[in-house]
Motif scaffolding. Structure first.
Motif, PDB file in Angstrom:
ATOM      1  N   THR B 208      42.681  40.939  41.341  1.00  0.00           N
ATOM      2  CA  THR B 208      42.943  40.716  42.761  1.00  0.00           C
ATOM      3  C   THR B 208      43.649  39.370  42.913  1.00  0.00           C
ATOM      4  O   THR B 208      43.470  38.469  42.095  1.00  0.00           O
ATOM      5  CB  THR B 208      41.638  40.664  43.595  1.00  0.00           C
ATOM      6  OG1 THR B 208      40.808  39.597  43.091  1.00  0.00           O
ATOM      7  CG2 THR B 208      40.866  41.959  43.529  1.00  0.00           C
ATOM      8  N   SER B 209      44.438  39.238  43.967  1.00  0.00           N
ATOM      9  CA  SER B 209      45.119  37.970  44.192  1.00  0.00           C
ATOM     10  C   SER B 209      44.157  36.981  44.856  1.00  0.00           C
ATOM     11  O   SER B 209      43.060  37.352  45.283  1.00  0.00           O
ATOM     12  CB  SER B 209      46.354  38.183  45.056  1.00  0.00           C
ATOM     13  OG  SER B 209      45.983  38.838  46.235  1.00  0.00           O
ATOM     14  N   MET B 210      44.600  35.740  44.961  1.00  0.00           N
ATOM     15  CA  MET B 210      43.720  34.699  45.473  1.00  0.00           C
ATOM     16  C   MET B 210      43.457  34.867  46.968  1.00  0.00           C
ATOM     17  O   MET B 210      44.361  35.203  47.725  1.00  0.00           O
ATOM     18  CB  MET B 210      44.368  33.345  45.222  1.00  0.00           C
ATOM     19  CG  MET B 210      43.418  32.195  45.400  1.00  0.00           C
ATOM     20  SD  MET B 210      44.245  30.661  44.989  1.00  0.00           S
ATOM     21  CE  MET B 210      44.623  30.947  43.285  1.00  0.00           C
ATOM     22  N   GLN B 211      42.213  34.631  47.361  1.00  0.00           N
ATOM     23  CA  GLN B 211      41.914  34.656  48.794  1.00  0.00           C
ATOM     24  C   GLN B 211      40.992  33.495  49.158  1.00  0.00           C
ATOM     25  O   GLN B 211      40.130  33.097  48.378  1.00  0.00           O
ATOM     26  CB  GLN B 211      41.283  35.987  49.197  1.00  0.00           C
ATOM     27  CG  GLN B 211      39.980  36.301  48.495  1.00  0.00           C
ATOM     28  CD  GLN B 211      39.285  37.522  49.076  1.00  0.00           C
ATOM     29  OE1 GLN B 211      39.707  38.074  50.068  1.00  0.00           O
ATOM     30  NE2 GLN B 211      38.201  37.926  48.440  1.00  0.00           N
ATOM     31  N   TRP B 223      39.664  34.702  42.918  1.00  0.00           N
ATOM     32  CA  TRP B 223      40.588  35.712  42.441  1.00  0.00           C
ATOM     33  C   TRP B 223      39.993  36.370  41.193  1.00  0.00           C
ATOM     34  O   TRP B 223      38.991  35.875  40.654  1.00  0.00           O
ATOM     35  CB  TRP B 223      41.971  35.104  42.137  1.00  0.00           C
ATOM     36  CG  TRP B 223      42.028  34.184  40.964  1.00  0.00           C
ATOM     37  CD1 TRP B 223      42.437  34.498  39.693  1.00  0.00           C
ATOM     38  CD2 TRP B 223      41.666  32.793  40.928  1.00  0.00           C
ATOM     39  NE1 TRP B 223      42.350  33.376  38.887  1.00  0.00           N
ATOM     40  CE2 TRP B 223      41.888  32.332  39.606  1.00  0.00           C
ATOM     41  CE3 TRP B 223      41.171  31.886  41.880  1.00  0.00           C
ATOM     42  CZ2 TRP B 223      41.636  31.016  39.219  1.00  0.00           C
ATOM     43  CZ3 TRP B 223      40.923  30.570  41.485  1.00  0.00           C
ATOM     44  CH2 TRP B 223      41.154  30.150  40.181  1.00  0.00           C
ATOM     45  N   THR B 224      40.610  37.460  40.767  1.00  0.00           N
ATOM     46  CA  THR B 224      40.115  38.206  39.608  1.00  0.00           C
ATOM     47  C   THR B 224      41.285  38.548  38.697  1.00  0.00           C
ATOM     48  O   THR B 224      42.384  38.823  39.182  1.00  0.00           O
ATOM     49  CB  THR B 224      39.455  39.521  40.075  1.00  0.00           C
ATOM     50  OG1 THR B 224      38.479  39.211  41.064  1.00  0.00           O
ATOM     51  CG2 THR B 224      38.773  40.246  38.943  1.00  0.00           C
ATOM     52  N   ARG B 229      36.108  37.060  36.930  1.00  0.00           N
ATOM     53  CA  ARG B 229      36.140  36.686  38.345  1.00  0.00           C
ATOM     54  C   ARG B 229      36.093  35.158  38.407  1.00  0.00           C
ATOM     55  O   ARG B 229      35.339  34.535  37.666  1.00  0.00           O
ATOM     56  CB  ARG B 229      34.936  37.277  39.088  1.00  0.00           C
ATOM     57  CG  ARG B 229      34.908  38.799  39.070  1.00  0.00           C
ATOM     58  CD  ARG B 229      33.752  39.358  39.889  1.00  0.00           C
ATOM     59  NE  ARG B 229      33.745  40.802  39.811  1.00  0.00           N
ATOM     60  CZ  ARG B 229      34.499  41.598  40.557  1.00  0.00           C
ATOM     61  NH1 ARG B 229      35.320  41.084  41.456  1.00  0.00           N
ATOM     62  NH2 ARG B 229      34.441  42.909  40.421  1.00  0.00           N
ATOM     63  N   HIS B 249      44.574  28.400  38.615  1.00  0.00           N
ATOM     64  CA  HIS B 249      45.110  29.747  38.384  1.00  0.00           C
ATOM     65  C   HIS B 249      46.338  29.701  37.486  1.00  0.00           C
ATOM     66  O   HIS B 249      46.485  30.502  36.559  1.00  0.00           O
ATOM     67  CB  HIS B 249      45.448  30.381  39.741  1.00  0.00           C
ATOM     68  CG  HIS B 249      45.954  31.792  39.635  1.00  0.00           C
ATOM     69  ND1 HIS B 249      47.266  32.096  39.374  1.00  0.00           N
ATOM     70  CD2 HIS B 249      45.324  32.984  39.745  1.00  0.00           C
ATOM     71  CE1 HIS B 249      47.418  33.403  39.344  1.00  0.00           C
ATOM     72  NE2 HIS B 249      46.239  33.965  39.557  1.00  0.00           N
TER      73      HIS B 249
END
Lengths: 178, 253
Positions: B208-211, B223-224, B229, B249
Motif C-alpha cells: 500500500t502507498s503511504m498514508q 505504508w506496506t 508493514r 521509505h
C-alpha cells in the motif's frame, strides 16, 4: 481463546509466521536438522489440535514453544535416546550457506557452531534469550525451569561464548563486519 | 535493591562476588525492571543472533510448511476449508455479510485491533522523560540494528536512520505482535520528544502507498511493501512525520 472459522484460519497463519523461530528453538533442543523438522511438525499439529486452549492476548510464541518443549522432553527425546544411546552429541554446523560477505559469513558460521556445541540445556536457554529475545522469566516458563536455573545456564554459556564477543568487537573495529 | 550498571556488567561477566550475584538472581524473581536492565546489557545477544541470521534456510522452511499444512489432517481440515471469511494479512479486518435484527447488514468486524492502534497505545505512554536517559554509543546502536535485522529479516543500517529531519536515533528494540516480530526504533525530535519507526513482518500484506493518519492523538504515516508493514509515529507535527516517513521509505524500502 479463538472462536469461529476466521480465527482458525488466523491461527494457522500465525503458526506459519512463527515457524522460523519455532524451528530454531526445535533445533536447539534436538541438535539435529531432521529431528528439528519432526519436532516442528509434531508441534504444529499439536497446536492445531489444542487451538481452543489458547488464550487470546497471551503470548502465542511462548505457548507454542512450550508445546514444542513438552513434545521433545516427553516423547521424542527418549525415543532418540533409545535409538542412538546418545543424549546430546549431534552438532549441526553446516547449515549456513556461504553468501554475501565472506567475513560476516565465516564469523556467523563460527558463532552457530559454538552455540550448537553447548550442552542441550544451555543451548536452548541461549536460543530463547539471545536469539528469540525472550526475557529470562519467559524462557524459564517455556522450559519449565526456575529463573535461577536459566541464569546459571546462561552464566555457563557466557563463559564459553565470551571469546566470540571479543572477536566481533575486534572485527567491527577493523571494519570487517557491517 | 538498585544495582549500578557496573555491578550488572560484572554479574554478566561472571566476575561479581558470589553473594551479590546470588542477591541479583533472587531479586530477578520479582523485579522486571532489573530483568530489563540486565537484558539490555547482554552483549552476547547481537553476536549470537548473527550466527542464526540465516537459520533456517528459506527453501527448507517452505518445504516443511508445505509438508505440515498442505496435507489435510483432522486437526487442520477446518483451517483449509473454504469459508465466507476473508482475512486481511491474516490479521486485520474481516468482511462479514449477515443478517441482524431482520434486516440485511454489511459491516466490517475487526478480528484483532489494527496493529497500528496497538503500537499507538504503546507509543502514547512515551514521554520526554522516558527517552531522556537513553544514550547508546554508535557501536551499541549498530549492534541493536544487527540484532533487529536478524529477527525481522530486513537489513537495517545506521546510515539509513541518520539525518531524518532533525531526529536523533536513540534505541532499537525487538517487540512482538501475535507471534510476528515487531521492531521499534526510537528517536528524539529536536525538542526531545519521542518518535518511533516501527516495522512489522507480515508476509501476507499487500503493498500500500503511504498514508497519514492521527492515531491516539499522535501524527503518523504508514505504508506496506515487500511483506512488511511500516509506521512512523509520534508528536503532533504531521508535516515532520510525513517528511521522515518519506525519507525512510526512500532508504529502507
Amino acid at each position: 481463546m479463538y472462536f469461529g472459522k476466521k480465527y482458525q484460519k488466523r491461527f494457522q497463519s500465525d503458526l506459519i509466521t512463527l515457524m522460523p523461530r519455532l524451528w530454531r528453538f526445535a533445533l536447539s533442543l534436538a541438535g539435529q536438522k531432521d529431528l528439528a523438522d519432526d519436532l516442528v511438525q509434531a508441534t504444529c499439529l499439536r497446536a492445531l489440535e489444542r487451538e481452543s486452549q489458547f488464550q487470546a492476548g497471551s503470548n502465542f510464541a511462548a505457548w507454542t514453544m512450550t508445546i514444542c518443549r513438552s513434545i521433545w522432553l516427553n516423547e521424542m527425546r527418549s525415543q532418540h535416546l533409545r535409538k542412538t544411546g546418545q543424549l546430546d552429541t549431534a552438532i549441526e554446523s553446516n547449515l549456513i550457506d556461504p553468501s554475501p560477505s565472506p567475513e560476516t559469513n565465516i564469523f556467523a558460521a563460527e558463532v552457530f557452531k559454538q552455540v550448537m556445541r553447548l550442552p542441550e540445556g544451555q543451548r536452548s536457554v541461549v536460543e530463547l534469550v539471545f536469539v528469540e529475545q525472550f526475557t529470562y522469566r519467559e524462557a524459564a516458563a517455556i522450559l519449565g525451569i526456575p529463573i535461577g536455573t536459566v541464569m546459571s545456564r546462561l552464566s555457563a554459556a557466557r563463559k564459553t561464548l565470551a571469546p566470540l564477543q571479543q572477536e566481533q568487537a575486534s572485527q567491527m573495529k577493523k571494519g570487517e563486519l557491517a | 535493591m538498585t544495582y549500578p550498571d557496573e555491578h550488572l556488567r560484572s554479574y554478566l561477566a561472571g566476575s561479581l562476588d558470589p553473594e551479590t550475584a546470588q542477591q541479583i538472581e533472587a531479586d530477578l524473581e520479582n523485579d522486571p525492571i532489573l530483568e530489563q536492565r540486565l537484558l539490555a546489557l547482554e552483549g552476547l545477544r547481537p553476536v549470537v543472533q548473527q550466527g542464526f541470521a540465516e537459520i533456517p534456510e528459506t527453501d527448507h522452511l517452505k518445504e516443511l510448511e508445505h509438508k505440515i499444512f498442505a496435507q489435510p489432517t483432522a486437526a487442520n481440515d477446518h483451517a483449509s476449508a473454504p469459508s465466507f471469511v476473508r482475512t486481511w494479512g491474516g490479521r486485520a479486518a474481516t468482511l462479514v455479510v449477515g443478517l441482524a435484527m431482520g434486516t440485511s447488514l454489511i459491516y466490517w468486524a475487526d478480528d484483532t485491533p489494527d496493529w497500528r492502534q496497538e503500537v499507538a497505545s504503546y507509543q502514547a505512554l512515551y514521554v520526554k522523560e522516558t527517552i531522556a536517559s537513553l544514550d547508546r554509543s554508535e557501536h551499541e546502536l549498530k549492534q541493536e540494528l544487527v540484532a533487529a535485522s536478524t529477527v525481522v529479516g530486513q537489513q537495517l543500517n545506521l546510515s539509513d536512520l541518520n539525518d531524518l529531519d532533525g531526529l536523533k536515533l536513540l534505541r532499537t528494540q525487538v517487540l512482538g505482535h501475535e507471534g510476528a516480530p515487531l521492531i521499534q526504533i526510537v528517536f528524539a525530535d529536536p525538542n526531545g520528544a519521542p518518535v518511533a519507526f516501527c516495522i512489522l513482518k507480515d508476509t501476507d500484506a499487500a503493498g500500500t502507498s503511504m498514508q497519514s493518519t492521527s492515531l491516539k492523538g499522535m501524527a503518523s504515516a504508514d505504508w506496506t511493501g515487500n511483506g512488511y508493514r511500516y509506521l512512523v509515529i509520534g508528536g503532533q507535527n504531521q508535516s515532520r512525520i510525513d517528511t521522515v516517513a518519506k525519507q525512510i521509505h526512500s532508504r529502507v524500502l
